[in-house]
Scaffold this active site. Structure first.
Site, mmCIF file in Angstrom:
data_model
loop_
_atom_site.group_PDB
_atom_site.id
_atom_site.type_symbol
_atom_site.label_atom_id
_atom_site.label_comp_id
_atom_site.label_asym_id
_atom_site.label_seq_id
_atom_site.Cartn_x
_atom_site.Cartn_y
_atom_site.Cartn_z
ATOM 1 N N PHE A 148 3.077 0.179 2.545
ATOM 2 C CA PHE A 148 3.557 0.159 1.160
ATOM 3 C C PHE A 148 3.902 -1.239 0.669
ATOM 4 C CE2 PHE A 148 7.727 -0.013 3.200
ATOM 5 C CZ PHE A 148 8.418 -0.866 2.349
ATOM 6 N N GLU A 175 1.006 6.176 0.576
ATOM 7 C CA GLU A 175 1.218 7.231 -0.419
ATOM 8 C C GLU A 175 2.406 6.928 -1.329
ATOM 9 O OE1 GLU A 175 1.589 7.195 2.812
ATOM 10 O OE2 GLU A 175 2.797 8.858 3.592
ATOM 11 N N CYS A 280 6.380 -8.361 6.089
ATOM 12 C CA CYS A 280 6.254 -8.424 7.546
ATOM 13 C C CYS A 280 6.458 -9.847 8.044
ATOM 14 C CB CYS A 280 4.884 -7.929 7.974
ATOM 15 S SG CYS A 280 3.581 -8.939 7.309
#
Ligand code: NAD
Length: 493
Positions: A148, A175, A280
């Protein structure tokens, strides 16, 4: 409520066996539903992709280059549209969303050089009358499964090179913020990519599990959290597929006593709190040498007081909300529980939890130690932990003992210390006075240890290698003595 469509064979589709909810993280309200592909739709998609892949692999290099150049142009023309979708569903600020797109665009530009990247090698006369050449053929159908936190950039990391190499792609975006992927598909179609070569199907863990074992999938590119990356790698490779699976991170930033502390504090703020820490490559641990730790913590703390947290659409906001209510509460719990593990909460942003939307303000925790949740877990929120060390060797030992190895940074004025550090740490991407050392698109991105499963890094040269299969052709043509046919010219030279 708006339904976000799949994009399959050039068509928008809304069929599926269940639906997910997409929230507006800035208000906490539901804003759209997303259909999850059922088995029949997945089969249909893969049949379409297989037929498209068979033709696309035979397209000329100039046809592919034209599509990618046009795609690049369309991405720049629709930058604000893409950024608006990112902000609406992910929550990051508009400048951050545009920055994400810029880093994705780099990969399209790199892929535009496909005629060069796909060159093979040739050896003349390896034996008498025998030549050898190598070619890089596409692998077939690539499943791209994305997280995401970069809903446009990570799909571009994978898609640009996979398409350049002549593959079909089935993208399964997160999603939670899937709309950017659908706009990418529409822009690729407008750029002239034949229908069926790039498809977007929505889904959840079940959809991923089906993709991983489906015989029509040849390669899997995954980016997400470490437990899922490990599962994807093990399942996909057991099913005989090539898999690259990039996982989570716990990135350290070492500040040596000779560093410019203002530069280091600014870097910690940008890399720790930018995008609400949901990167990240975010810095989540500041490793401070004890000689400068008090001063560094004071400078970071003072800077956090100047940060504004609010909706991503507000130009005043330095960072926006977290992705979900559950994630916000999980992030806040690390700060609330830190004192019971012996740490000191220097700045506590959890009061914002009462606000509408999924907000947590900047949090700073000092005297954090390994073996406690704030250090051991990937928090993935606006929480900076400070670990104090008494020497360079202790710092390197700390970093190398961490199971993650995505990114790391050192702040120093000492070139030799930086050089040794680059050599000594067991981490894939290293910044010297650069807090977020994401490689440019002509290099490849990848961590070590639990931050990457498989040997292939993503994008750049590793991306081209991952999305292609090598073939070596050894050729011998009839020599004069073998030839039965007189071609009317002297054959002996
Ligand atoms: P996630 O692992 O929850 O989800 C990633 C993808 O996997 C999504 O498409 C999701 O639908 C699917 N998925 C989720 N659970 C699954 C399961 N049990 N089985 C199969 N598929 C599953 O990750 P996220 O929360 O969307 O993204 C954040 C994580 O991604 C962080 O850990 C972050 O560090 C990591 N990340 C890593 C990099 C990198 O380059 N190493 C880049 C971006 C994000």
């Amino acid at each position: 409520m708006n339904t976000i469509p799949h994009f399959i064979g050039g068509q928008r589709r809304t069929d599926g066996d269940s639906f997910g909810t997409v929230f507006d993280p800035a208000t906490g309200r539901e804003q759209a539903q997303v259909p999850f592909a059922d088995e029949a739709l997945l089969e249909e998609t893969l049949t379409i992709a297989r037929a498209a892949a068979a033709k696309w692999r035979l397209s000329t290099l100039s046809q592919r280059t034209n599509v990618l150049f046009t795609f690049r142009q369309l991405l720049t023309e629709h930058a604000n549209d893409l950024a608006a979708l990112i902000t609406a569903e992910h929550g990051k600020t508009t400048p951050d969303a545009l920055g994400e797109l810029a880093r994705g665009l780099e990969n399209v530009e790199y892929a535009c050089g496909l005629a060069d990247h796909l060159k093979g090698e040739f050896s003349h006369q390896v034996a008498d009358g025998v030549d050898v050449h190598s070619v890089h053929e596409p692998v077939g159908i690539v499943a791209a499964i994305t997280p995401f936190n970069f809903p446009v950039m990570v799909p571009l990391w994978m898609t640009a090179n996979a398409l350049a190499a002549g593959n079909a792609v089935v993208l399964k975006p997160s999603e939670r913020d899937p709309s950017g992927s659908v706009l990418l598909a529409e822009l690729l179609q407008r750029a002239g990519l034949p229908d069926g070569v790039f498809n977007v199907i929505h889904g959840n863990a079940d959809t991923v599990r089906r993709l991983l074992v489906h015989p029509q999938i040849d390669a899997v590119s995954f980016v997400g959290s470490t437990p899922v990356a490990k599962f994807v790698y093990e399942t996909g490779t057991s099913a005989g597929k090539r898999v690259q699976a990039l996982g989570g991170a716990k990135n350290h930033m070492l500040v040596l006593p000779d560093a410019d502390l203002d530069v280091a504090a600014d870097a910690a703020i940008n890399a720790g709190y930018g995008s609400a820490g949901e990167r990240c490559m975010a810095v989540s641990v500041v490793v401070a040498h004890e000689k400068i730790a008090d001063e560094l913590v004071a400078r970071i703390a003072e800077r956090t007081d100047r940060l504004t947290v609010g909706p991503g659409t507000d130009p005043q906001s330095d960072f926006g909300p977290l992705i979900t209510r559950e994630h916000r509460d999980r992030v806040a719990s690390y700060v609330t529980n830190a004192p019971s593990h012996g740490a000191t909460v220097v700045r506590d942003g959890t009061a914002l939890v009462d606000r509408e939307g999924f907000f947590v303000g900047p949090c700073l925790i000092d005297h954090v130690v390994p073996g406690t949740p704030a250090y051991d877990d990937e928090i993935f929120g606006p929480v900076l932990s400070v670990v104090r060390v008494s020497s360079y060797d202790d710092a390197v030992a700390l970093i190398n003992a961490n199971p993650y190895g995505n990114g790391v940074a050192i702040f120093t004025r000492d070139g030799n210390a930086a050089r040794l550090f680059s050599r000594d740490v067991t981490v894939g991407m290293i910044g010297v006075n650069v807090p977020i050392p994401v490689p440019v698109a002509s290099y490849s991105f990848g961590g070590w240890k639990d931050s990457l499963f498989g040997h292939s890094h993503i994008y750049g040269p590793d991306g081209i290698a991952f999305y292609t299969r090598a073939k070596v052709v050894t050729t011998r043509w009839p020599q004069p003595s073998d030839s039965q046919i007189d071609l009317g010219f002297p054959r002996t030279r």
